[in-house]
Design a protein around this motif. Structure first.
Motif, PDB file in Angstrom:
ATOM      1  N   HIS A 150     -46.956  26.274 -51.158  1.00 21.63           N
ATOM      2  CA  HIS A 150     -47.215  26.203 -49.750  1.00 21.63           C
ATOM      3  C   HIS A 150     -48.347  27.024 -49.598  1.00 21.63           C
ATOM      4  N   THR A 196     -48.664  17.799 -47.021  1.00 19.32           N
ATOM      5  CA  THR A 196     -47.415  18.169 -47.480  1.00 19.32           C
ATOM      6  C   THR A 196     -46.433  17.514 -47.228  1.00 19.32           C
ATOM      7  N   VAL A 205     -44.793  27.328 -43.380  1.00 18.64           N
ATOM      8  CA  VAL A 205     -45.000  25.830 -42.600  1.00 18.64           C
ATOM      9  C   VAL A 205     -45.631  26.184 -41.321  1.00 18.64           C
TER      10      VAL A 205
END
Length: 191
Positions: free
Chosen positions: A73, A86, A134
């Motif tokens: 990430h 993603t 995220v």
């Protein structure tokens, strides 16, 4: 017998890798130490020079596997990879069909809920770190809005992957993944 410098670290890494794949593929409860050590090419007694218990191994596997996912990430964020990419990668049929090398959260979350506090604490910390990353990939909204969306997106991704693996109807499994991609991408792009 004397071993080369670094042998113990390499052996520990090998045990972690074998256990990680077995746990993700078959579940923590279904995997015994004897099977892990046999696949690793080691004796059962060698296990205890690396880990205090199976639960210690579980914590180490979770921390290691989630750290690796977190690093992916981070790399995506640093390289400007869109959150949509993603999401699509995570909710792919390739990821669905490779539980042994896939996300430890999707593979193990139901079992982790029944583990001791120390294991759940390690898992919670790593999931929180992933949620932060995220949220950083979401460009619109306040910090609280981005965090809320990140939680919703990650929960959608994990739950959809689990459900797609659990059903035995391939078209339904594919449909679950496709609809989850649409929902998660829509949430990520919501203004």
């Amino acid at each position: 017998m004397r071993y080369d410098k670094g042998h113990k670290d390499e052996t520990r890494r090998h045990i972690l890798d074998v256990a990680s794949a077995q746990f993700r593929e078959s579940g923590i409860a279904a995997v015994g130490l004897a099977g892990i050590m046999s696949e690793a090419g080691l004796t059962n007694g060698a296990f205890y020079s690396h880990f205090a218990s199976k639960e210690d191994l579980v914590r180490e596997v979770l921390t290691d596997a989630l750290t690796r996912r977190e690093e992916r990430h981070k790399a995506n964020l640093e390289n400007g990879v869109a959150l949509e990419t993603t999401i699509r990668d995570y909710l792919s049929t390739r990821h669905r069909d490779r539980a042994g090398t896939g996300c430890p959260t999707a593979a193990l979350v139901a079992e982790i809920a029944r583990h001791p506090k120390a294991t759940r604490d390690a898992f919670t910390g790593k999931v929180s770190d992933i949620l932060t990353l995220v949220a950083e990939q979401i460009r619109q909204g306040s910090a609280d809005d981005r965090r809320r969306k990140a939680i919703t997106i990650y929960a959608t991704m994990v739950g959809a992957l689990q459900l797609s693996r659990a059903v035995n109807d391939k078209p339904l499994s594919d449909e679950i993944l496709e609809n989850a991609v649409e929902a998660a991408v829509a949430m990520a792009n919501e203004q």
